[in-house]
Scaffold this motif. Structure first.
Motif, PDB file in Angstrom:
ATOM      1  N   MET A  57       0.839  -1.180   0.000  1.00  0.00           N
ATOM      2  CA  MET A  57       0.000   0.000   0.000  1.00  0.00           C
ATOM      3  C   MET A  57       0.886   1.247   0.000  1.00  0.00           C
ATOM      4  SD  MET A  57      -2.849   1.265   2.787  1.00  0.00           S
ATOM      5  CE  MET A  57      -1.989   2.419   3.821  1.00  0.00           C
ATOM      6  N   THR A  58       0.577   2.174  -0.886  1.00  0.00           N
ATOM      7  CA  THR A  58       1.288   3.438  -0.929  1.00  0.00           C
ATOM      8  C   THR A  58       0.860   4.301   0.238  1.00  0.00           C
ATOM      9  OG1 THR A  58       1.402   3.386  -3.339  1.00  0.00           O
ATOM     10  CG2 THR A  58       1.698   5.516  -2.297  1.00  0.00           C
ATOM     11  N   ARG A  59       1.829   4.821   0.949  1.00  0.00           N
ATOM     12  CA  ARG A  59       1.536   5.785   2.000  1.00  0.00           C
ATOM     13  C   ARG A  59       1.584   7.169   1.353  1.00  0.00           C
ATOM     14  NH1 ARG A  59       5.792   4.906   6.492  1.00  0.00           N
ATOM     15  NH2 ARG A  59       7.091   4.949   4.649  1.00  0.00           N
ATOM     16  N   THR A  60       0.563   7.958   1.612  1.00  0.00           N
ATOM     17  CA  THR A  60       0.453   9.282   1.000  1.00  0.00           C
ATOM     18  C   THR A  60       0.408  10.355   2.072  1.00  0.00           C
ATOM     19  OG1 THR A  60      -0.764   8.371  -0.871  1.00  0.00           O
ATOM     20  CG2 THR A  60      -0.954  10.739  -0.505  1.00  0.00           C
ATOM     21  N   ALA A  61       1.159  11.433   1.828  1.00  0.00           N
ATOM     22  CA  ALA A  61       1.174  12.566   2.752  1.00  0.00           C
ATOM     23  C   ALA A  61       0.804  13.834   1.998  1.00  0.00           C
ATOM     24  CB  ALA A  61       2.551  12.721   3.385  1.00  0.00           C
ATOM     25  N   ILE A  62      -0.144  14.577   2.549  1.00  0.00           N
ATOM     26  CA  ILE A  62      -0.448  15.923   2.062  1.00  0.00           C
ATOM     27  C   ILE A  62       0.288  16.879   2.983  1.00  0.00           C
ATOM     28  CG2 ILE A  62      -2.221  17.691   1.772  1.00  0.00           C
ATOM     29  CD1 ILE A  62      -4.260  15.442   1.308  1.00  0.00           C
ATOM     30  N   ILE A  63       1.098  17.757   2.403  1.00  0.00           N
ATOM     31  CA  ILE A  63       1.810  18.753   3.193  1.00  0.00           C
ATOM     32  C   ILE A  63       1.408  20.127   2.694  1.00  0.00           C
ATOM     33  CG2 ILE A  63       4.044  19.681   3.908  1.00  0.00           C
ATOM     34  CD1 ILE A  63       4.256  16.310   2.631  1.00  0.00           C
ATOM     35  N   THR A  64       0.724  20.896   3.542  1.00  0.00           N
ATOM     36  CA  THR A  64       0.360  22.253   3.134  1.00  0.00           C
ATOM     37  C   THR A  64       1.574  23.156   3.328  1.00  0.00           C
ATOM     38  OG1 THR A  64      -0.483  22.952   5.305  1.00  0.00           O
ATOM     39  CG2 THR A  64      -2.062  21.914   3.779  1.00  0.00           C
ATOM     40  N   GLY A  65       1.690  24.122   2.437  1.00  0.00           N
ATOM     41  CA  GLY A  65       2.830  25.030   2.504  1.00  0.00           C
ATOM     42  C   GLY A  65       4.127  24.374   2.086  1.00  0.00           C
ATOM     43  N   ALA A  66       4.061  23.401   1.173  1.00  0.00           N
ATOM     44  CA  ALA A  66       5.246  22.637   0.780  1.00  0.00           C
ATOM     45  C   ALA A  66       6.098  23.330  -0.278  1.00  0.00           C
ATOM     46  CB  ALA A  66       4.825  21.250   0.284  1.00  0.00           C
ATOM     47  N   SER A  67       5.753  24.557  -0.631  1.00  0.00           N
ATOM     48  CA  SER A  67       6.545  25.249  -1.645  1.00  0.00           C
ATOM     49  C   SER A  67       7.790  25.902  -1.053  1.00  0.00           C
ATOM     50  CB  SER A  67       5.701  26.291  -2.371  1.00  0.00           C
ATOM     51  OG  SER A  67       5.214  27.259  -1.469  1.00  0.00           O
ATOM     52  N   GLY A  68       7.919  25.909   0.263  1.00  0.00           N
ATOM     53  CA  GLY A  68       9.105  26.507   0.862  1.00  0.00           C
ATOM     54  C   GLY A  68       9.208  26.228   2.337  1.00  0.00           C
ATOM     55  N   GLY A  69      10.315  26.619   2.895  1.00  0.00           N
ATOM     56  CA  GLY A  69      10.531  26.547   4.331  1.00  0.00           C
ATOM     57  C   GLY A  69      10.383  25.162   4.925  1.00  0.00           C
ATOM     58  N   ILE A  70       9.761  25.123   6.096  1.00  0.00           N
ATOM     59  CA  ILE A  70       9.587  23.868   6.826  1.00  0.00           C
ATOM     60  C   ILE A  70       8.747  22.884   6.031  1.00  0.00           C
ATOM     61  CG2 ILE A  70       8.623  22.818   8.918  1.00  0.00           C
ATOM     62  CD1 ILE A  70       9.299  25.478  10.355  1.00  0.00           C
ATOM     63  N   GLY A  71       7.686  23.367   5.366  1.00  0.00           N
ATOM     64  CA  GLY A  71       6.832  22.485   4.574  1.00  0.00           C
ATOM     65  C   GLY A  71       7.602  21.781   3.473  1.00  0.00           C
ATOM     66  N   GLN A  72       8.470  22.513   2.798  1.00  0.00           N
ATOM     67  CA  GLN A  72       9.284  21.912   1.740  1.00  0.00           C
ATOM     68  C   GLN A  72      10.232  20.855   2.322  1.00  0.00           C
ATOM     69  OE1 GLN A  72      12.564  24.106  -0.231  1.00  0.00           O
ATOM     70  NE2 GLN A  72      11.305  23.845  -2.067  1.00  0.00           N
ATOM     71  N   GLY A  73      10.833  21.183   3.454  1.00  0.00           N
ATOM     72  CA  GLY A  73      11.718  20.224   4.101  1.00  0.00           C
ATOM     73  C   GLY A  73      10.983  18.959   4.513  1.00  0.00           C
ATOM     74  N   LEU A  74       9.771  19.117   5.041  1.00  0.00           N
ATOM     75  CA  LEU A  74       8.966  17.957   5.423  1.00  0.00           C
ATOM     76  C   LEU A  74       8.576  17.124   4.209  1.00  0.00           C
ATOM     77  CD1 LEU A  74       6.678  19.593   8.106  1.00  0.00           C
ATOM     78  CD2 LEU A  74       8.359  17.797   8.500  1.00  0.00           C
TER      79      LEU A  74
END
Length: 146
Positions: free
Chosen positions: A1-18
């Motif tokens: 099963m594929t594990r999927t993560a939605i990360i808001t604010g992933a275009s930069g900073g902490i969100g991008q790192g996560l």
């Protein structure tokens, strides 16, 4: 099963790192952004170059319909949602003396209403045993006479 993560604010900073870290850990990543498509696409390209799976999805998290579409697109791309990390936010720096209530309302709509809407959708879509993570970070500007 594929594990999927939605990360808001992933275009930069902490969100991008996560986003990059969760991809490294084997998650398919939905890199949310609001206004920086080039940065979100760069995040996706970095993840794919490292062998991971990712898509970028634009949404204004202060709008319920757009948050619902974010989750729908995530499910269409990768199936079940395992993790949601909500860290999207804005901080419009302006002197408080100006009393710019429009800027204040934008910040509140994103940080408070947006967090509520993302958590609500996450509660309806994250699989049993999944995780919903919410955090906030900001920078404090100080300009007081000594």
């Amino acid at each position: 099963m594929t594990r999927t993560a939605i990360i808001t604010g992933a275009s930069g900073g902490i969100g991008q790192g996560l986003a990059k870290r969760l991809a490294k850990d084997g998650f398919a990543v939905v890199a949310h952004y609001a206004g920086k498509p080039a940065k979100a696409e760069a995040t996706v390209k970095r993840i794919e170059a490292a062998g991971g799976k990712a898509i970028a999805v634009r949404a204004d998290i202060s709008k319920a319909a757009e948050v619902a579409q974010l989750f729908d697109k995530a499910k269409a791309a990768f199936g079940k949602i395992t993790v949601v990390v909500n860290g999207a936010g804005i901080m419009l720096l302006a002197p408080i003396q100006k009393g710019d209530i429009d800027n204040f309302d934008k910040v509140i709509a994103t940080k408070l209403r947006g967090s509520y809407l993302v958590m609500s959708e996450a509660a309806n879509h994250v699989v049993d045993g999944g995780r919903i993570i919410v955090f906030s970070s900001s920078v404090l500007g100080k300009s007081f006479p000594s």
